[in-house]
Design an enzyme around this catalytic site. Sequence first.
Site, PDB file in Angstrom:
ATOM      1  N   ASP A  90       0.944  -1.081  -0.095  1.00  0.00           N
ATOM      2  CA  ASP A  90       0.058  -0.024   0.076  1.00  0.00           C
ATOM      3  C   ASP A  90       0.794   1.301   0.019  1.00  0.00           C
ATOM      4  OD1 ASP A  90      -2.185  -1.597   0.525  1.00  0.00           O
ATOM      5  OD2 ASP A  90      -2.870  -0.920   2.292  1.00  0.00           O
ATOM      6  N   HIS A 147       5.087  -6.984   0.568  1.00  0.00           N
ATOM      7  CA  HIS A 147       4.866  -8.559  -0.175  1.00  0.00           C
ATOM      8  C   HIS A 147       5.514  -8.767  -1.432  1.00  0.00           C
ATOM      9  CE1 HIS A 147       1.736  -9.707   2.909  1.00  0.00           C
ATOM     10  NE2 HIS A 147       1.896  -8.368   3.093  1.00  0.00           N
ATOM     11  N   SER A 250       8.587   4.352   5.189  1.00  0.00           N
ATOM     12  CA  SER A 250       9.378   4.501   4.156  1.00  0.00           C
ATOM     13  C   SER A 250       8.980   4.372   2.703  1.00  0.00           C
ATOM     14  CB  SER A 250      10.691   3.591   4.695  1.00  0.00           C
ATOM     15  OG  SER A 250      11.921   4.205   4.207  1.00  0.00           O
TER      16      SER A 250
END
Length: 283
Positions: A90, A147, A250
């Site tokens: 995301d 992921h 980050s």
Amino acid sequence: MLDQLKIAGQYLLPKHLLSRLLGKLASAEAGGLTTFLIEAFIKKYQVNMAEALDSNPSNYKTFNDFFTRALKEDARPILANENQLSMPVDGKVSQVGQITQGRIFQAKGHDFSARELLGGFDIDVAPFDEGCFANIYLAPKDYHRIHMPVAGKLEKMLFVPGDLFSVNPLTAENIPNLFARNERVVAIFSTDKGPLAMVLVGATIVASIETVWAGTVAPANGKQVQVWDYSEQNITLEKGEEMGRFKLGSTIVALFPKDTVTFSEHLTPGAPTRLGEVFANYQ
């Protein structure tokens, strides 16, 4: 003027010391204080706790537990098919494009070296010559686990020491060489379509960077690049499987070889990204 002061202040801040001190606070089991900080953070950044596996702020023993919270099983379905790559995080697109003469575009007037980004070794950067890249920024409100965009076998990991500038859009537009000067963890995988580099870039107040196979990698002692060779081990991760996480926000940088993938048309600077949606198509 205010933006210029914010940038100048980052050069003056003791960023490593500040980040490590706040990291200790974020990992402390401080009871009511921890819950207060979590609830204040949720309110300030409008975090969607309805997606969290545990939506009750008081159930998190530390701020880090909350920040790296798991999502409900159906919150991020993997929508990419077998000929597509899955969005790994995301966040929001910083930049996507081609690696041109070994350089990666950062923002108007700024680019940086792919070789330096990956730790400075020719053997690691050569497969990505004239390939493509995607820089994705994770804001404080985002889900902070990373992921896999595609199934891959881990070949190598590097810890590259560096600075800890913020990586928000304002900083990216004003700090030269940002992603190749900040502390970072580089993971290089082999896949059915060629190598993949996933770079997890540290930033101000990022307490640590973790991977699922090694645990906490950053911060690390020493000022030299550290290298771990996993080529003789069978560490494989499937598409959509968690590979790592940030403790505070980050940026990730993903690199692909030439003529292997074409990014989705909606991936333009500033566009939101959502884990599991289509990241790119194989050529």
